[in-house]
Design a protein around this motif. Sequence first.
Motif, short mmCIF file in Angstrom:
data_model
loop_
_atom_site.label_atom_id
_atom_site.label_comp_id
_atom_site.label_asym_id
_atom_site.label_seq_id
_atom_site.Cartn_x
_atom_site.Cartn_y
_atom_site.Cartn_z
N TRP A 233 0.80 -1.23 0.00
CA TRP A 233 0.00 0.00 0.00
C TRP A 233 0.84 1.28 0.00
CZ3 TRP A 233 -2.45 -4.38 1.42
CH2 TRP A 233 -3.80 -4.50 1.11
N LEU B 103 1.75 3.43 -3.14
CA LEU B 103 0.59 4.12 -3.70
C LEU B 103 0.22 5.34 -2.85
CD1 LEU B 103 -2.02 2.17 -5.43
CD2 LEU B 103 -2.87 3.81 -3.78
N TRP B 104 0.28 5.19 -1.51
CA TRP B 104 0.00 6.33 -0.63
C TRP B 104 1.04 7.43 -0.87
CZ3 TRP B 104 -0.69 3.17 4.60
CH2 TRP B 104 -1.84 2.39 4.49
N GLU C 109 2.56 8.00 -3.65
CA GLU C 109 2.22 8.61 -4.95
C GLU C 109 1.06 9.60 -4.79
OE1 GLU C 109 1.77 5.58 -7.99
OE2 GLU C 109 0.40 6.91 -9.11
N ARG D 206 -4.23 -2.88 -7.54
CA ARG D 206 -3.70 -1.52 -7.54
C ARG D 206 -4.71 -0.46 -8.02
NH1 ARG D 206 0.59 2.13 -8.02
NH2 ARG D 206 -0.08 3.56 -9.63
N ASP D 207 -5.48 -0.78 -9.06
CA ASP D 207 -6.39 0.22 -9.64
C ASP D 207 -7.48 0.63 -8.63
OD1 ASP D 207 -7.21 -2.40 -9.81
OD2 ASP D 207 -8.31 -2.16 -11.70
N LEU E 156 -6.00 2.70 -5.82
CA LEU E 156 -5.68 4.07 -6.23
C LEU E 156 -6.94 4.93 -6.18
CD1 LEU E 156 -3.49 5.98 -7.36
CD2 LEU E 156 -4.15 5.25 -9.66
N SER F 7 -7.85 5.55 -2.49
CA SER F 7 -6.94 6.46 -1.78
C SER F 7 -7.17 7.91 -2.22
CB SER F 7 -5.48 6.07 -2.02
OG SER F 7 -5.28 4.73 -1.62
#
Lengths: 223, 223
Positions: free
Chosen positions: B162, B165-166, B168, B203-204, B207, B210
Amino acid sequence: MGRESVKLFSCVLSPVGRRVEWALKLKGVDYEYVEEDIFNKSTLLLELNPVHNKVPVLVHHHKPIAESLIILQYIDQTWNQYPLLPQHPYQRALARFWGTVADKLAKTSWDAMCRSGEEQEKIVNEAREVMDKIEEEIKGKKFFGGENIGYIDIAFGWIPCWLPLWEEVGSMQIVDPLKHSAISAWITNFVTHPVIKDCLPPRDKMLVYSLRRKQDYSSTLPA
Amino acid sequence: MGRESVKLFSCVLSPVGRRVEWALKLKGVDYEYVEEDIFNKSTLLLELNPVHNKVPVLVHHHKPIAESLIILQYIDQTWNQYPLLPQHPYQRALARFWGTVADKLAKTSWDAMCRSGEEQEKIVNEAREVMDKIEEEIKGKKFFGGENIGYIDIAFGWIPCWLPLWEEVGSMQIVDPLKHSAISAWITNFVTHPVIKDCLPPRDKMLVYSLRRKQDYSSTLPA
């Protein structure tokens, strides 16, 4: 120093530090108590708990353990007399669960004390809802652990010892004696237990500290 | 339903729910997976976890257990194959300690993602300091558990899955590949493990979720 070299680094003002003292006393384990000034922590404490820099830390055979609920479990596994946790895996899981509830509710109640107005009201309502669930859990029992004080009782020990004072400082009510009659009975059972009544935190120091922290919080708010 | 009646109520987006799936798969325990919509929770979930109303909940022989780290300990005590926690009381206490660090750091990192400016910078610095301590802990080891994935690895499993992604979404950096080379090596070991690589979160969806939560947080700020 106790024969086994058991040292507890704590602070009289810490609700979670007191948990460890209660557990050691209930088990009859000798220990050396080291008082920490939480406004001026010792270098030793920072070395013993480098991640959180917090009390309590139990040092057994020169090995440090942090986090009060984890210390309780270590104590229970290390000294068998007066068991704190039940043996059955499911009952153990439930005890651990109520331990996390105790931690979260202590934080919520402290936050409520520091705040005021609508913000406080919202947090108080959240805390009361959890208190309703605790009321269901303790109903009909002398202690959460049954006839003896156990892990859950110790975890919730801040309710009898700290919460009335936080309620006073915050001008709020989280435990309602009418609605939470089983909790009120448990509070009496807890504070009159022979081991606990000789190891209660000092009310005057707690009051000064709580007032100071509420003022500190208020002074950080935008004017 | 598995022969033993093991049901997991979780959500693909939950970093803590994924911990339970990893543990069950590592142990080879059959289970039925029930996906919960965290924006519209089922009545059943609210009954199973009335205090927190949250996933994950493991239901074993019709008895519910909540809180991911507590579920991991229950799983480890119930199914002996592929031990997750060490046996020695002190090593167990350390594993539990790092579990609480994993929980707190996940919360700190998520909070950092939601914030911006100086407020974010302060939280990111706090998170990096904890990451420095984790770097010391994992240095020289394949996994926190030694040669095999254990309780601490599972607890920190949100870092490989995770955190990038956080970082990003929050335009921030908490893991520094140069400074945290041992963590970076562990991340590779973790995500390429045969059981983990077949059970990574999508992942999608993560995203989208988030970004939505960061926007939700921003919209609650005073204009």
